[in-house]
Design a protein around this motif. Structure first.
Motif, short mmCIF file in Angstrom:
data_model
loop_
_atom_site.label_atom_id
_atom_site.label_comp_id
_atom_site.label_asym_id
_atom_site.label_seq_id
_atom_site.Cartn_x
_atom_site.Cartn_y
_atom_site.Cartn_z
N PRO A 264 23.70 -12.49 74.91
CA PRO A 264 24.82 -12.09 75.77
C PRO A 264 26.02 -11.51 75.03
CG PRO A 264 24.66 -14.50 75.63
CD PRO A 264 23.43 -13.95 74.99
N ASP A 265 26.17 -11.84 73.75
CA ASP A 265 27.33 -11.39 72.99
C ASP A 265 27.03 -10.25 72.03
OD1 ASP A 265 29.04 -13.38 74.12
OD2 ASP A 265 28.07 -14.86 72.82
N TYR A 266 25.83 -10.19 71.53
CA TYR A 266 25.46 -9.19 70.52
C TYR A 266 24.26 -8.38 71.00
CZ TYR A 266 28.50 -12.11 67.68
OH TYR A 266 29.57 -12.82 67.21
N SER A 267 24.46 -7.08 71.17
CA SER A 267 23.40 -6.24 71.72
C SER A 267 22.34 -5.88 70.69
CB SER A 267 23.99 -4.97 72.32
OG SER A 267 24.81 -4.30 71.38
N LEU A 268 22.65 -6.03 69.39
CA LEU A 268 21.67 -5.78 68.33
C LEU A 268 21.82 -6.86 67.26
CD1 LEU A 268 20.73 -2.36 66.76
CD2 LEU A 268 21.00 -4.39 65.33
N ILE A 269 20.73 -7.56 67.00
CA ILE A 269 20.71 -8.62 66.00
C ILE A 269 19.54 -8.37 65.06
CG2 ILE A 269 20.34 -11.09 65.60
CD1 ILE A 269 21.61 -11.61 68.35
N ILE A 270 19.79 -8.50 63.76
CA ILE A 270 18.70 -8.47 62.78
C ILE A 270 18.72 -9.78 62.00
CG2 ILE A 270 17.60 -7.25 60.87
CD1 ILE A 270 19.19 -4.77 61.61
N ASP A 271 17.61 -10.48 62.03
CA ASP A 271 17.42 -11.66 61.20
C ASP A 271 16.42 -11.29 60.11
OD1 ASP A 271 19.10 -13.45 62.62
OD2 ASP A 271 17.58 -13.65 64.16
N TYR A 272 16.93 -11.21 58.87
CA TYR A 272 16.08 -10.76 57.77
C TYR A 272 15.24 -11.91 57.21
CZ TYR A 272 18.71 -6.38 57.69
OH TYR A 272 19.27 -5.18 58.03
N LYS A 273 14.13 -11.53 56.64
CA LYS A 273 13.22 -12.49 56.01
C LYS A 273 13.90 -13.26 54.88
CE LYS A 273 8.61 -12.54 53.82
NZ LYS A 273 7.47 -11.67 53.37
N ASN A 274 14.86 -12.61 54.21
CA ASN A 274 15.54 -13.25 53.06
C ASN A 274 16.66 -14.21 53.47
OD1 ASN A 274 17.67 -11.61 53.82
ND2 ASN A 274 17.51 -10.21 52.07
N GLY A 275 16.85 -14.38 54.78
CA GLY A 275 17.85 -15.31 55.26
C GLY A 275 19.15 -14.68 55.72
N ASN A 276 19.37 -13.43 55.36
CA ASN A 276 20.56 -12.72 55.83
C ASN A 276 20.42 -12.34 57.30
OD1 ASN A 276 21.65 -12.84 53.26
ND2 ASN A 276 20.88 -10.81 52.66
N SER A 277 21.54 -12.04 57.93
CA SER A 277 21.48 -11.61 59.33
C SER A 277 22.63 -10.66 59.63
CB SER A 277 21.54 -12.81 60.27
OG SER A 277 22.78 -13.47 60.19
N GLU A 278 22.44 -9.86 60.66
CA GLU A 278 23.46 -8.93 61.15
C GLU A 278 23.63 -9.14 62.64
OE1 GLU A 278 22.70 -4.83 60.36
OE2 GLU A 278 22.20 -5.16 58.25
N ARG A 279 24.88 -9.03 63.11
CA ARG A 279 25.18 -9.12 64.54
C ARG A 279 26.04 -7.92 64.92
NH1 ARG A 279 21.98 -12.52 63.67
NH2 ARG A 279 21.91 -14.71 64.34
N HIS A 280 25.61 -7.16 65.91
CA HIS A 280 26.36 -5.99 66.35
C HIS A 280 26.64 -6.09 67.84
CE1 HIS A 280 25.63 -3.73 62.59
NE2 HIS A 280 24.45 -4.34 62.60
N SER A 281 27.91 -5.95 68.20
CA SER A 281 28.30 -5.88 69.61
C SER A 281 28.62 -4.43 69.92
CB SER A 281 29.53 -6.77 69.86
OG SER A 281 29.87 -6.77 71.22
N LEU A 282 27.71 -3.76 70.63
CA LEU A 282 27.79 -2.31 70.80
C LEU A 282 28.05 -1.89 72.24
CD1 LEU A 282 24.77 -1.48 68.47
CD2 LEU A 282 27.19 -1.26 67.91
#
Length: 341
Positions: A264-282
């Motif tokens: 509901p808050d982030y329209s694009l999320i990437i959860d990387y295999k290495n543990g990093n993540s990205e959250r984008h509210s677009l």
């Protein structure tokens, strides 16, 4: 500045909420004619925009001084009206699905080639901000190889959206041709083709009528799709998601998981295999829910292709490719076999 003169054929909900206000927002467009078999609908918009009302699209095409039309009618009329408009020398923006068969789609494409006019199919999911960014991410190779996906498009049904409510043409096979798969599934088929940058070659599907009474079309469908490079995934289309709308897509890739419109808050999320993540509210995806409607960008893309004399982003050939996947899903359900596209 010379304005493009536009007519809208079919004045139901998609015209009311998307096409008409988005044309009105374009400085270089003038709405000059409206057509609907319900005279009051056409007349209401004609009064609002100082235009002329028609109940016959044939008469409109013969009499009205127009450059382009939007075809917002029941699905079974998409091809005949689009072809008539192209033959009359008008550019055409046609709602989805573009036709009810490959033969109809071919006839539409042939009319484009003969007339030299533009044909665009109104697949708006390509223009959603999260989807545009996702295409860039996938194409860049940032996620490595894409292995699989799941995608869904579902809500409570067109009775809450259509101008005719529970008596809508959406539920009548002779007018709709196909139910949730044509209303929602074809959108996601087009989106997946766009995001992956390749075609689907095999389809297996269950396409069922389960939730809607007095309906002669499907309302719940689940498909398994396989792409040319071997990416596999599921596509669900439903008019039986009786709660909130689901319009999500998730990709499972070599280097992580990409989630679109799944939070509901982030329209694009990437959860990387290495543990990093990205959250984008677009920004919010287009929705039929009251108060959540945003511009689809379809009209500006269509008008832009006319003004700049470029091929529309979803031309007839593109529309046909998405339609063929839906036709294959129907064939798979009927034959209980995997169908090659």
């Amino acid at each position: 500045m010379t304005k493009l003169k536009v007519a809208v054929i079919g004045c139901g909900s998609i015209a009311k909420h998307r096409h008409i206000p988005e044309y009105a927002a374009q400085d270089n467009v003038e709405l000059v004619a409206f057509c609907d078999i319900v005279a009051e609908r056409a007349q209401s918009f004609a009064n609002q925009y100082g235009a002329k009302a028609y109940t016959s699209y044939e008469q409109l095409l013969q009499e009205a001084d127009i450059d382009a039309v939007s075809v917002c009618t029941p699905n079974a009329l998409h091809a005949p009206i689009s072809i008539a408009a192209l033959e009359a020398g008008k550019h055409v923006l046609c709602e989805k699905p573009m036709a009810t068969s490959s033969e109809e789609a071919d006839a539409m494409i042939a009319a484009v080639e003969k007339s030299g006019k533009k044909l665009m199919i109104a697949h708006n999911q390509r223009f959603v901000a999260s989807h545009v960014k996702a295409r860039q991410i996938i194409a860049s190779g940032e996620l490595g190889r894409i292995y699989s996906f799941r995608s869904a498009f579902g809500h409570g049904g067109p009775e809450g959206w259509s101008a005719d409510g529970a008596n809508s043409w959406f539920f009548k096979k002779e007018l709709a041709f196909i139910g949730a798969m044509g209303d929602l599934g074809v959108h996601k088929t087009d989106l997946l083709r766009y995001l992956l940058g390749e075609e689907f070659v095999e389809v297996a599907a269950f396409v069922e009528q389960a939730a809607k009474e007095n309906s002669t079309v499907d309302d719940s469908a689940v498909c398994i799709l396989k792409s040319a490079s071997g990416i596999i995934g599921t596509l669900a289309a439903s008019w039986a998601y009786n709660g909130s709308e689901d319009n999500s897509t998730v990709f499972y890739a070599e280097k992580g998981i990409l989630r679109l419109e799944d939070d509901p808050d982030y329209s694009l999320i990437i959860d990387y295999k290495n543990g990093n993540s990205e959250r984008h509210s677009l920004g919010a995806i287009q929705s039929n829910e009251e108060g959540k409607q945003t511009t689809s960008h379809v009209i500006e893309q269509f008008i832009g292709s006319i003004v700049e004399d470029t091929t529309p982003p979803i031309c007839g050939q593109e529309g046909k490719k998405s339609l063929q996947v839906i036709l294959a899903a129907l064939a798979s359900h009927d034959t209980k076999q995997i169908v090659r596209v």
